[in-house]
Design an enzyme around this catalytic site. Structure first.
Site, short mmCIF file in Angstrom:
data_model
loop_
_atom_site.label_atom_id
_atom_site.label_comp_id
_atom_site.label_asym_id
_atom_site.label_seq_id
_atom_site.Cartn_x
_atom_site.Cartn_y
_atom_site.Cartn_z
N ALA A 81 -56.05 79.32 -38.37
CA ALA A 81 -55.94 80.63 -38.27
C ALA A 81 -55.95 80.92 -37.12
CB ALA A 81 -57.24 81.45 -38.74
N GLY A 139 -56.25 76.37 -41.46
CA GLY A 139 -55.25 77.48 -42.17
C GLY A 139 -54.69 77.29 -42.66
N GLU A 167 -54.47 74.61 -45.48
CA GLU A 167 -54.90 75.39 -46.95
C GLU A 167 -53.93 76.15 -47.22
OE1 GLU A 167 -59.72 76.29 -45.94
OE2 GLU A 167 -58.41 77.23 -44.41
#
Length: 260
Positions: free
Chosen positions: A63, A109, A112
């Site tokens: 992120a 992220g 993910e």
């Protein structure tokens, strides 16, 4: 086509391409564009399978920390944490086979994103991990849930508690990735795998994916009922009729499916 995410379709395989140099840091705009991309490939009847790809050098390093660092609890609770969940849910809900092609880093992220896929192909030099603990936080786009379901709670806790980077060979050994290939062959391998689903019974593939994914969220009896209803519903499709007719007349593996 978004500024940082684009969809390219060729021969029935859609590539959702992350493209925010240098490291594909997943800022809020990119997350929204991933939701749009997921919706696009879902609705496109010409798409039989999907590849998630960040480019030759990196999948996604995580992120955008610079964007998140100044956020207050109120801002994160009311808005951004929901967006983190929503973009990952949108990718996971694509009702077609999805393969993540992992080059370089897939961290935080980025991992993910890869965890939303059905399968993961990694380059020999790839590094994956959930390093959020080193920032004083935990994964927020599904990492604590999807990772544990994939590799088991003990391995997930090891990776999340330590925040360590995992090399491709270990990722393969623990089931975090499904195939490891040469770094320069990752995208080709993912596309070739995705192409095997193109022209298949699209409704049955969707039903299988939904039955497995929804069943994992339920107890066994509920999962079996999900399977039963999906199984029975397929007997209302042209693909079921064509598949069984072909099997009886020509043997297995020769049916032509229309996705209806």
């Amino acid at each position: 086509m978004g500024e940082f995410v684009r969809v390219e379709v060729e021969d029935g395989v859609a590539t959702i391409r992350l493209d925010r140099p240098k490291m594909n840091a997943l800022n809020a705009q990119m997350q929204r564009e991933l939701i749009d991309a997921a919706r696009q490939v879902t609705q496109d009847e010409g798409v039989g399978a999907v590849v998630l790809y960040g480019g030759e050098r990196v999948f996604a390093a995580g992120a955008d920390i610079k964007e998140m660092a100044p956020m207050s609890y109120a801002e994160m609770s009311a808005g951004h944490s929901r967006l983190l969940q929503d973009f990952a849910k949108a990718l996971a809900a694509i009702p077609k086979p999805v393969i993540a092609a992992i080059t370089g880093y897939a961290l935080g992220g980025g991992l993910e994103v890869a965890l939303t896929a059905d399968f993961r192909v990694a380059g020999e030099g790839a590094k994956v991990g959930q390093p959020e603990i080193q920032l004083g936080i935990i994964p927020g786009a599904g990492g604590t849930q999807r990772l544990a379901r994939l590799v088991g709670p003990s391995k997930a806790k090891d990776l999340i508690f330590s925040g360590r980077h995992v090399a491709a060979d270990e990722a393969l050994a623990i089931g975090l990735v499904d195939r490891v290939v040469a770094d320069d062959a990752v995208y080709t391998a993912a596309r070739e795998w995705a192409a095997t689903f193109v022209g298949g019974p699209a409704i049955a593939l969707r039903a299988a994916k939904q039955a497995i994914d929804r069943g994992l969220e339920a107890d066994l009896d509920t999962g079996l009922e999900i399977e039963r209803t999906q199984f029975a519903a397929l007997f209302a499709t042209d693909d079921q009729a064509a598949g069984m007719k072909s099997f009886m007349e020509e043997g297995p593996g020769k049916a032509t499916f229309t996705g209806r």
